[in-house]
Design an enzyme around this catalytic site. Structure first.
Site, short mmCIF file in Angstrom:
data_model
loop_
_atom_site.label_atom_id
_atom_site.label_comp_id
_atom_site.label_asym_id
_atom_site.label_seq_id
_atom_site.Cartn_x
_atom_site.Cartn_y
_atom_site.Cartn_z
CB SER A 126 9.58 -5.62 10.24
OG SER A 126 10.09 -5.98 8.82
CE1 TYR A 150 15.50 -4.96 11.44
CE2 TYR A 150 14.37 -6.42 9.56
CZ TYR A 150 14.35 -5.21 10.38
OH TYR A 150 13.46 -4.34 10.24
CE LYS A 154 12.80 -4.12 13.95
NZ LYS A 154 12.40 -2.66 14.62
C1 UD1 Z 1 13.30 -5.59 3.18
C2 UD1 Z 1 13.68 -6.55 4.21
C3 UD1 Z 1 12.76 -6.59 5.25
C4 UD1 Z 1 12.39 -5.16 5.93
C5 UD1 Z 1 12.13 -4.36 4.63
C6 UD1 Z 1 11.91 -2.73 4.87
C7 UD1 Z 1 15.30 -8.13 3.16
C8 UD1 Z 1 15.27 -9.59 2.68
N1 UD1 Z 1 14.15 -7.72 3.72
O1 UD1 Z 1 12.32 -5.97 2.57
O2 UD1 Z 1 13.33 -7.21 6.27
O3 UD1 Z 1 11.46 -5.18 6.77
O4 UD1 Z 1 13.21 -4.29 3.66
O5 UD1 Z 1 12.87 -1.97 5.08
O6 UD1 Z 1 16.23 -7.43 2.80
N2 UD1 Z 1 14.90 -5.36 -5.31
C9 UD1 Z 1 15.15 -5.60 -6.37
N3 UD1 Z 1 16.40 -4.91 -6.63
C10 UD1 Z 1 16.86 -4.03 -5.88
C11 UD1 Z 1 16.19 -4.10 -4.51
C12 UD1 Z 1 15.15 -4.80 -4.28
O7 UD1 Z 1 14.89 -6.22 -7.39
O8 UD1 Z 1 18.05 -3.38 -5.95
C13 UD1 Z 1 13.40 -6.32 -5.11
C14 UD1 Z 1 13.42 -7.16 -4.04
O9 UD1 Z 1 13.94 -8.50 -4.53
C15 UD1 Z 1 12.10 -7.46 -3.56
C16 UD1 Z 1 11.66 -5.95 -3.72
O10 UD1 Z 1 12.63 -5.25 -4.59
O11 UD1 Z 1 11.32 -8.04 -4.54
C17 UD1 Z 1 11.72 -4.94 -2.36
O12 UD1 Z 1 13.06 -5.27 -1.84
P1 UD1 Z 1 13.59 -4.55 -0.61
O13 UD1 Z 1 13.01 -2.96 -1.02
O14 UD1 Z 1 14.79 -4.72 -0.40
O15 UD1 Z 1 12.43 -4.83 0.55
P2 UD1 Z 1 12.36 -6.43 1.03
O16 UD1 Z 1 13.15 -7.14 0.61
O17 UD1 Z 1 10.58 -6.68 0.82
#
Ligand code: UD1
Length: 338
Positions: A126, A150, A154
């Site tokens: 990842s 996590y 990895k």
């Molecule tokens: C997450 C994991 C990462 C993993 C990846 C793929 C974390 C900190 N990181 O990445 O280790 O490899 O998923 O499965 O969890 N967001 C919102 N509202 C929400 C959900 C997310 O604003 O309800 C935003 C987050 O702040 C981010 C973006 O959407 O900016 C993507 O979030 P997310 O889909 O959770 O992925 P990552 O955090 O990038």
């Protein structure tokens, strides 16, 4: 026909990869404990491809059961290893469980592979191993500095495989995924919304009326619209990178190869929600909340090495990614539960 053992093959990325493997003429053996997945995708994979597969409900920590699978199946050409716990927040709360499952589980798998002279493996890593990136886009040479248990698991599994590859002459391909989204174009398999973790499953559930709003985790990041920017990659494109990796084994004698798997293009949380509104025609309510602990502003891949070396390129654009996610979510609002 080459026989591929897929750990975690009932999961989100695993199930899509099994479809691509079967469509490409591989024989598929799945090992999955169903702790975070369902049996239903097995039936759907068979229906989609018109091919059979072999399924074993086994936890990779169970060495005797894993040995029995390798013995029963015989002649396994390569392993694709997905099985792992994957929720960042949970890993901070339960580090021992994460290290035990992911590290001890992988070590057990690698030992069983060694005992059965299986020496080819594609490993599901990842972008999380890069932590908070110093430069964007990220190449494979960027420093490894995971910031949560996590991500550490990895990074550690990568290191274990690099050392194993070198000493025992294994062929190892490590794929560092950016943000997987979307679903199979048939709408029959996808990310089970019963276990939502990431942005798009939340947005999908709001669109379908199962949740009231999406919380935007911070709009004060140093990005064009203040919300987090990520490199979203369609799960079918990701699945195809595994098939390309298996093909690569035939043409390389390097022990370990590492590839970033992304599109090279970043989209913000607001852009993701807006595109989802356009595609679904649904009003999607958003509420801006505080930053989520551990989140970073921007994460974008440089995947040029995978483009040239694996002869792999991402084909789905953002709209197509979201259309496929919406197709799956609207067809099965409760995922595999109906
Ligand atoms: C997450 C994991 C990462 C993993 C990846 C793929 C974390 C900190 N990181 O990445 O280790 O490899 O998923 O499965 O969890 N967001 C919102 N509202 C929400 C959900 C997310 O604003 O309800 C935003 C987050 O702040 C981010 C973006 O959407 O900016 C993507 O979030 P997310 O889909 O959770 O992925 P990552 O955090 O990038």
């Amino acid at each position: 026909m080459k026989k591929i053992l897929v750990t975690g093959g009932a999961g989100y990325i695993g199930s899509h990869t099994c479809v691509e493997l079967l469509d490409s003429g591989y024989e598929v053996v799945i090992v999955d404990d169903l702790s975070n997945s369902e049996l239903e995708p097995m039936k759907r994979i068979k229906a989609l491809t018109g091919k059979s597969l072999s399924f074993h409900q086994v936890n990779i920590l169970d060495k005797d059961a894993l040995n029995a699978v390798f013995e029963k199946e015989g002649n396994i050409d390569a392993v694709i290893h997905f099985a792992a716990l994957k929720a960042v927040g949970e890993s901070v709360e339960q580090p021992l469980r994460y290290y035990h499952n992911n590290i001890t589980g992988s070590l057990t798998l690698f030992e069983v592979m060694q005992d059965h002279a299986v020496s080819k493996i594609v490993f599901s890593s990842s972008a999380t191993v890069y932590g908070d990136p110093e430069t964007i886009p990220l190449t494979e040479k960027a420093p490894i500095q995971a910031t949560n248990p996590y991500g550490q698991t990895k990074a550690m599994m990568e290191q274990i495989l690099m050392d194993t590859g070198e000493t025992y002459d294994w062929d190892v391909i490590i794929l560092r995924y950016f943000n997987p989204v979307g679903a199979h174009p048939s709408g029959e398999i996808g990310e089970d919304p019963n276990y939502p973790n990431n942005l798009l499953p939340f947005v999908s559930q709001v669109a379908v009326g199962l949740r009231e709003h999406v919380t935007i985790f911070g709009d004060d990041y140093d990005t064009p619209d203040g919300t987090g920017v990520r490199d979203y990659i369609h799960v079918v494109d990701l699945a195809k990178a595994h098939v390309k990796s298996l093909e690569k084994f035939a043409t390389t004698d390097q022990e370990t190869l590492v590839y970033n798997i992304g599109t090279g293009v970043g989209y913000s949380v607001k852009e993701m929600v807006e595109t989802f509104r356009e595609v679904s025609g649904k009003e999607i309510k958003t509420v801006t909340g505080p930053r989520r602990s551990g989140d970073i502003a921007t994460c974008i891949a440089d995947s040029s090495l995978a483009n040239t070396d694996l002869k792999w390129t991402a084909e789905y654009d953002l709209k197509a990614m979201i259309e496929s996610a919406w197709n799956w979510q609207s067809k099965y609002p409760n995922g595999y539960k109906g």
